[in-house]
Design a protein around this motif. Sequence first.
Motif, PDB file in Angstrom:
ATOM      1  N   ASP A   1       0.865  -1.107  -0.055  1.00 12.05           N
ATOM      2  CA  ASP A   1       0.026   0.014   0.073  1.00 12.05           C
ATOM      3  C   ASP A   1       0.824   1.227   0.037  1.00 12.05           C
ATOM      4  N   ASP A   2       2.213   1.032  -0.383  1.00 16.55           N
ATOM      5  CA  ASP A   2       3.107   2.181  -0.183  1.00 16.55           C
ATOM      6  C   ASP A   2       3.996   2.122  -1.283  1.00 16.55           C
ATOM      7  N   PRO A   3       4.074   2.996  -2.336  1.00 22.84           N
ATOM      8  CA  PRO A   3       5.200   3.022  -3.470  1.00 22.84           C
ATOM      9  C   PRO A   3       6.442   2.451  -2.913  1.00 22.84           C
ATOM     10  N   ALA A   4       6.960   3.133  -1.884  1.00 25.88           N
ATOM     11  CA  ALA A   4       8.323   2.952  -1.190  1.00 25.88           C
ATOM     12  C   ALA A   4       8.608   1.394  -1.028  1.00 25.88           C
ATOM     13  N   ALA A   5       7.495   0.620  -0.831  1.00 28.71           N
ATOM     14  CA  ALA A   5       7.749  -0.944  -0.578  1.00 28.71           C
ATOM     15  C   ALA A   5       7.950  -1.577  -1.851  1.00 28.71           C
ATOM     16  N   LEU A   6       7.640  -1.084  -2.960  1.00 27.58           N
ATOM     17  CA  LEU A   6       7.987  -1.640  -4.294  1.00 27.58           C
ATOM     18  C   LEU A   6       9.415  -1.756  -4.590  1.00 27.58           C
ATOM     19  N   ALA A   7      10.115  -0.829  -3.856  1.00 27.28           N
ATOM     20  CA  ALA A   7      11.695  -0.765  -4.087  1.00 27.28           C
ATOM     21  C   ALA A   7      12.505  -2.013  -3.539  1.00 27.28           C
ATOM     22  N   ALA A   8      11.865  -2.516  -2.787  1.00 28.71           N
ATOM     23  CA  ALA A   8      12.617  -3.787  -2.170  1.00 28.71           C
ATOM     24  C   ALA A   8      12.250  -5.195  -2.833  1.00 28.71           C
TER      25      ALA A   8
ATOM     26  N   PRO B   1      12.086  -8.357  -5.253  1.00 32.83           N
ATOM     27  CA  PRO B   1      12.812  -8.850  -6.425  1.00 32.83           C
ATOM     28  C   PRO B   1      11.947  -9.315  -7.508  1.00 32.83           C
ATOM     29  N   LEU B   2      12.222  -8.217  -8.586  1.00 36.58           N
ATOM     30  CA  LEU B   2      11.218  -8.152  -9.683  1.00 36.58           C
ATOM     31  C   LEU B   2      11.473  -9.337 -10.687  1.00 36.58           C
ATOM     32  N   ASP B   3      12.666 -10.116 -10.603  1.00 39.90           N
ATOM     33  CA  ASP B   3      12.664 -11.017 -11.570  1.00 39.90           C
ATOM     34  C   ASP B   3      12.071 -12.344 -10.898  1.00 39.90           C
ATOM     35  N   ARG B   4      11.463 -12.408  -9.740  1.00 37.27           N
ATOM     36  CA  ARG B   4      10.784 -13.557  -9.057  1.00 37.27           C
ATOM     37  C   ARG B   4       9.416 -13.346  -8.685  1.00 37.27           C
ATOM     38  N   ILE B   5       8.593 -12.182  -9.311  1.00 35.17           N
ATOM     39  CA  ILE B   5       7.465 -11.658  -8.695  1.00 35.17           C
ATOM     40  C   ILE B   5       6.315 -11.481  -9.816  1.00 35.17           C
ATOM     41  N   VAL B   6       4.970 -11.684  -9.363  1.00 39.19           N
ATOM     42  CA  VAL B   6       4.132 -11.125 -10.212  1.00 39.19           C
ATOM     43  C   VAL B   6       3.309 -10.038  -9.534  1.00 39.19           C
ATOM     44  N   LEU B   7       3.137  -9.024 -10.033  1.00 39.73           N
ATOM     45  CA  LEU B   7       2.417  -8.040  -9.367  1.00 39.73           C
ATOM     46  C   LEU B   7       0.930  -7.911 -10.205  1.00 39.73           C
ATOM     47  N   LYS B   8      -0.077  -7.651  -9.086  1.00 36.41           N
ATOM     48  CA  LYS B   8      -1.334  -7.457  -9.870  1.00 36.41           C
ATOM     49  C   LYS B   8      -2.051  -6.469  -8.659  1.00 36.41           C
ATOM     50  N   PRO B   9      -3.147  -5.889  -9.104  1.00 36.43           N
ATOM     51  CA  PRO B   9      -4.215  -5.034  -8.358  1.00 36.43           C
ATOM     52  C   PRO B   9      -4.971  -6.173  -7.337  1.00 36.43           C
ATOM     53  N   GLU B  10      -5.024  -5.500  -6.069  1.00 35.53           N
ATOM     54  CA  GLU B  10      -5.586  -6.514  -5.159  1.00 35.53           C
ATOM     55  C   GLU B  10      -7.042  -7.033  -5.614  1.00 35.53           C
ATOM     56  N   PHE B  11      -7.904  -6.100  -6.218  1.00 30.42           N
ATOM     57  CA  PHE B  11      -8.924  -6.603  -6.797  1.00 30.42           C
ATOM     58  C   PHE B  11      -8.922  -6.261  -8.379  1.00 30.42           C
ATOM     59  N   SER B  12      -8.863  -7.410  -8.976  1.00 33.35           N
ATOM     60  CA  SER B  12      -8.840  -7.233 -10.506  1.00 33.35           C
ATOM     61  C   SER B  12      -9.241  -8.562 -10.912  1.00 33.35           C
ATOM     62  N   ARG B  13      -9.370  -8.260 -12.504  1.00 36.09           N
ATOM     63  CA  ARG B  13     -10.076  -9.377 -13.283  1.00 36.09           C
ATOM     64  C   ARG B  13      -9.086  -9.539 -14.514  1.00 36.09           C
ATOM     65  N   PHE B  14      -9.283 -10.563 -15.340  1.00 38.96           N
ATOM     66  CA  PHE B  14      -8.321 -10.620 -16.476  1.00 38.96           C
ATOM     67  C   PHE B  14      -7.056 -10.933 -16.129  1.00 38.96           C
TER      68      PHE B  14
ATOM     69  N   ARG C   1      11.090   0.139 -14.726  1.00 39.47           N
ATOM     70  CA  ARG C   1      10.356   1.383 -15.351  1.00 39.47           C
ATOM     71  C   ARG C   1       8.807   1.068 -15.014  1.00 39.47           C
ATOM     72  N   THR C   2       8.169  -0.166 -15.370  1.00 35.82           N
ATOM     73  CA  THR C   2       6.875  -0.258 -15.007  1.00 35.82           C
ATOM     74  C   THR C   2       6.529  -0.139 -13.585  1.00 35.82           C
ATOM     75  N   VAL C   3       7.282  -0.843 -12.898  1.00 35.81           N
ATOM     76  CA  VAL C   3       6.952  -0.759 -11.373  1.00 35.81           C
ATOM     77  C   VAL C   3       6.885   0.829 -10.818  1.00 35.81           C
ATOM     78  N   ALA C   4       7.844   1.549 -11.269  1.00 36.51           N
ATOM     79  CA  ALA C   4       8.168   3.157 -11.236  1.00 36.51           C
ATOM     80  C   ALA C   4       6.778   4.004 -11.340  1.00 36.51           C
ATOM     81  N   ARG C   5       5.838   3.436 -12.199  1.00 36.53           N
ATOM     82  CA  ARG C   5       4.766   4.009 -12.388  1.00 36.53           C
ATOM     83  C   ARG C   5       3.552   3.764 -11.792  1.00 36.53           C
TER      84      ARG C   5
END
Length: 376
Positions: free
Chosen positions: A132-139, A141-154, A165-169
């Motif tokens: 819930d905080d952009p600062a937490a994204l910095a830590a 391991p981007l090569d080993r994760i999947v990111l998705k909105p908490e409530f999403s579809r598709f 670059r994608t994560v920074a947005r």
Amino acid sequence: MPGTVIVTGARAPVALDIARSFRALGWAVHLADSVPAMAARWSRPAFAVHRLPPPRTAFAAFRTALARLVEATGAALIVPTCEEVFYIAAAAPAVRVFAPPPDLLRRLHSKALFADVARAAGVTMPDTHAIDDPAALAALPLDRIVLKPEFSRFAAAALIRPSPRTVARLRPSPTHRWVAQAFVAGEELCLWTAAHAGRVTAHALYRPAWRHGRSAAYAFDAVDWPPAIDMARRIAGATGATGHLSFDLIRTPDGAAVPIECNPRAVSGVHLFDGTALALAILGETVPPPAPGTRRHLAPAMALLGAPAALAGGRWRALRDQWHAGRDAITRPGDRWPAAGALVDAARFAALGLTRRRSPTRQTTADIEWNGGPIA
């Protein structure tokens, strides 16, 4: 004894299959939606199709109209099929609803909270954390994760091994959380189940044979793999859920069934059943699963999406084999017009999406999707 059922989400092909199944069982069937739903309207013999206000933007009017429809039809049961399930559960109509209560719906739909639900049921889950905080994204391991909105579809909403670059947005916040989940290697499978008070009454495990990018499949093959069904039974039993419980899962190389998310609504596995099986399962009777190798497809999508993809990727023979080995899920002998209606529906969503700067896929749920906020 046969009664009257309201099947909502009439825009979806799965709603038409469920409606046909109840009609085959002798029930009076009414379909409802907040869009025209021409595929359902053009089916023959005709179903009564009712227009409701859009629940996401006019919930009070939706709740009133739904109550009036229940009273006018004398319905004994509502079967939601799409994300309107969240609004129907919140509306609490004076009739039985094939869906979990709102609190459980939230925990199942949340990509973060579902991980806790599954673990409590004794099911293996990948490491999953809400952000819930952009600062937490910095830590991360981007090569080993999947990111998705908490409530999403598709599945297209997921960012697999995202770039810096994608994560920074991204701008996660306490009201718009993102979820970081460890990437799980293996074969992706999908599972639909019908549950009654924690008991699974039907299940259809399938492989998405053809899909648009990473979005929903439009051709699917039934498979048999007991660990996936055991996983679903554990979650259904632990939650005591009634309703659709659908899962995206990974069959890992070591044979584990690892769910990566849950969708408490109908999915394409519904199309793999015939006759009265769907209605019986929704009513609480246990029915056998589709035979492994059973194939279904959505003919309009196969023509509009599958053919160009097959030509571009040199898969024309595979597309032809899929078409001839399977059966269209939208039409039936003597009932071919729903295919034309599906094309009209798709064109309408595409046109509206263009005017609102949304993809056609996003437009299909714009009026019914629920992203975790209050319903009022």
